[in-house]
Design a protein around this motif. Structure first.
Motif, PDB file in Angstrom:
ATOM      1  N   GLY A   1       2.018  -2.233 -13.343  1.00 43.73           N
ATOM      2  CA  GLY A   1       2.192  -2.639 -11.895  1.00 43.73           C
ATOM      3  C   GLY A   1       1.441  -4.266 -11.833  1.00 43.73           C
ATOM      4  O   GLY A   1       1.906  -5.084 -11.150  1.00 43.73           O
ATOM      5  N   MET A   2       0.251  -3.877 -12.742  1.00 39.62           N
ATOM      6  CA  MET A   2      -0.353  -5.611 -12.725  1.00 39.62           C
ATOM      7  C   MET A   2       0.335  -6.767 -13.514  1.00 39.62           C
ATOM      8  O   MET A   2       0.389  -7.606 -13.015  1.00 39.62           O
ATOM      9  CB  MET A   2      -1.870  -5.043 -13.352  1.00 39.62           C
ATOM     10  CG  MET A   2      -2.782  -4.459 -12.154  1.00 39.62           C
ATOM     11  SD  MET A   2      -4.379  -4.639 -12.779  1.00 39.62           S
ATOM     12  CE  MET A   2      -4.441  -3.553 -14.244  1.00 39.62           C
ATOM     13  N   ALA A   3       1.208  -6.023 -14.484  1.00 31.84           N
ATOM     14  CA  ALA A   3       1.873  -6.934 -15.335  1.00 31.84           C
ATOM     15  C   ALA A   3       2.925  -7.545 -14.355  1.00 31.84           C
ATOM     16  O   ALA A   3       3.274  -8.597 -14.337  1.00 31.84           O
ATOM     17  CB  ALA A   3       2.097  -6.356 -16.384  1.00 31.84           C
ATOM     18  N   ALA A   4       3.648  -6.750 -13.563  1.00 33.32           N
ATOM     19  CA  ALA A   4       4.856  -6.902 -12.819  1.00 33.32           C
ATOM     20  C   ALA A   4       4.238  -7.963 -11.612  1.00 33.32           C
ATOM     21  O   ALA A   4       5.104  -9.004 -11.374  1.00 33.32           O
ATOM     22  CB  ALA A   4       5.447  -5.701 -12.133  1.00 33.32           C
TER      23      ALA A   4
ATOM     24  N   ALA B   1       0.658  -1.115   0.075  1.00 29.18           N
ATOM     25  CA  ALA B   1      -0.016  -0.142  -0.151  1.00 29.18           C
ATOM     26  C   ALA B   1       0.804   1.109  -0.035  1.00 29.18           C
ATOM     27  O   ALA B   1       0.480   2.179  -0.578  1.00 29.18           O
ATOM     28  CB  ALA B   1      -1.082   0.197   1.274  1.00 29.18           C
ATOM     29  N   ALA B   2       1.852   1.280   0.816  1.00 26.30           N
ATOM     30  CA  ALA B   2       2.918   2.478   0.805  1.00 26.30           C
ATOM     31  C   ALA B   2       3.633   2.596  -0.734  1.00 26.30           C
ATOM     32  O   ALA B   2       3.623   3.681  -1.048  1.00 26.30           O
ATOM     33  CB  ALA B   2       3.819   2.411   2.010  1.00 26.30           C
ATOM     34  N   VAL B   3       3.974   1.616  -1.136  1.00 29.10           N
ATOM     35  CA  VAL B   3       4.417   1.868  -2.550  1.00 29.10           C
ATOM     36  C   VAL B   3       3.670   2.213  -3.539  1.00 29.10           C
ATOM     37  O   VAL B   3       3.833   2.908  -4.487  1.00 29.10           O
ATOM     38  CB  VAL B   3       5.316   0.305  -2.998  1.00 29.10           C
ATOM     39  CG1 VAL B   3       5.675   0.407  -4.537  1.00 29.10           C
ATOM     40  CG2 VAL B   3       6.504   0.087  -2.108  1.00 29.10           C
ATOM     41  N   GLY B   4       2.242   1.879  -3.510  1.00 32.29           N
ATOM     42  CA  GLY B   4       1.140   2.239  -4.216  1.00 32.29           C
ATOM     43  C   GLY B   4       1.126   3.810  -4.300  1.00 32.29           C
ATOM     44  O   GLY B   4       0.927   4.386  -5.065  1.00 32.29           O
ATOM     45  N   ILE B   5       1.014   4.244  -2.988  1.00 31.08           N
ATOM     46  CA  ILE B   5       0.754   5.578  -2.672  1.00 31.08           C
ATOM     47  C   ILE B   5       2.042   6.518  -3.254  1.00 31.08           C
ATOM     48  O   ILE B   5       1.831   7.299  -3.890  1.00 31.08           O
ATOM     49  CB  ILE B   5       0.552   5.899  -1.148  1.00 31.08           C
ATOM     50  CG1 ILE B   5      -0.733   5.319  -0.817  1.00 31.08           C
ATOM     51  CG2 ILE B   5       0.634   7.482  -0.920  1.00 31.08           C
ATOM     52  CD1 ILE B   5      -0.956   5.405   0.892  1.00 31.08           C
ATOM     53  N   ALA B   6       3.267   6.027  -2.796  1.00 34.48           N
ATOM     54  CA  ALA B   6       4.431   6.833  -3.521  1.00 34.48           C
ATOM     55  C   ALA B   6       4.579   6.594  -4.816  1.00 34.48           C
ATOM     56  O   ALA B   6       4.937   7.442  -5.713  1.00 34.48           O
ATOM     57  CB  ALA B   6       5.469   6.124  -2.685  1.00 34.48           C
TER      58      ALA B   6
ATOM     59  N   ALA C   1      10.053   0.113  -8.344  1.00 32.25           N
ATOM     60  CA  ALA C   1       9.744  -0.015  -7.085  1.00 32.25           C
ATOM     61  C   ALA C   1       8.692  -0.783  -6.779  1.00 32.25           C
ATOM     62  O   ALA C   1       8.707  -1.927  -5.987  1.00 32.25           O
ATOM     63  CB  ALA C   1       9.254   1.238  -6.235  1.00 32.25           C
ATOM     64  N   SER C   2       7.593  -1.043  -7.582  1.00 36.81           N
ATOM     65  CA  SER C   2       6.366  -2.037  -7.346  1.00 36.81           C
ATOM     66  C   SER C   2       6.949  -3.446  -7.926  1.00 36.81           C
ATOM     67  O   SER C   2       6.880  -4.381  -7.032  1.00 36.81           O
ATOM     68  CB  SER C   2       5.081  -1.687  -8.346  1.00 36.81           C
ATOM     69  OG  SER C   2       5.066  -0.266  -8.020  1.00 36.81           O
TER      70      SER C   2
END
Length: 153
Positions: free
Chosen positions: A128-131, A48-53, A72-73
């Protein structure tokens, strides 16, 4: 036939009426290890923190920020996979990341969006979803090399 010959093992084997054992479930069907639940919780919060950042960085610095947020994700998803050595280790931070990004990119009751509609937002979400899918579906992690302490072997 001498008295020293042994009878066949199959004809003299004791018989039991026990039912055959079923194999223990593996992968995502296996019950989670109770010692790993705090680790999975920490990975979800970190996701969640990486998503916000990532949402803030990709919007501020478009070409480089998007690549940085995706790196980062992907690093978090792969790190969770390596840390726990399970697929769940990659999926848990991905779920935390995905829920946060959906909430941030969704509309508000007033009809406007927290962030503007841009190509970068779609690329961030799809990338991000692909990663997450790539990190969760890797076949096996490489085994670490055994160091025997002997050179040349």
């Amino acid at each position: 036939m001498s008295s020293r010959q042994r009878p066949r093992a199959s004809s003299q084997a004791p018989r039991t009426n026990a039912p055959p054992r079923s194999a223990a479930p593996t992968g995502l069907a296996a019950p989670p290890n109770p010692r790993r639940i705090p680790l999975y919780t920490a990975l979800a919060v970190l996701g969640a923190a990486v998503g916000i950042a990532g949402t803030l960085v990709q919007a501020a610095l478009f070409p480089g920020g998007l690549l940085l947020a995706l790196a980062a994700s992907a690093g978090l998803f792969y790190g969770g996979r390596v840390l726990t050595r399970t697929q769940l280790g990659a999926l848990v931070p991905a779920v935390g990341w995905f829920i946060t990004v959906i909430v941030l990119l969704g509309g508000r009751p007033e009809g406007d969006y927290v962030f503007g509609q841009e190509v970068g937002l779609a690329l961030f979400m799809l990338g991000g979803m692909a990663a997450a899918v790539i990190c969760a579906t890797t076949s096996r992690l490489p085994d670490p090399a055994n160091d025997t302490g002997r050179s040349g072997t």
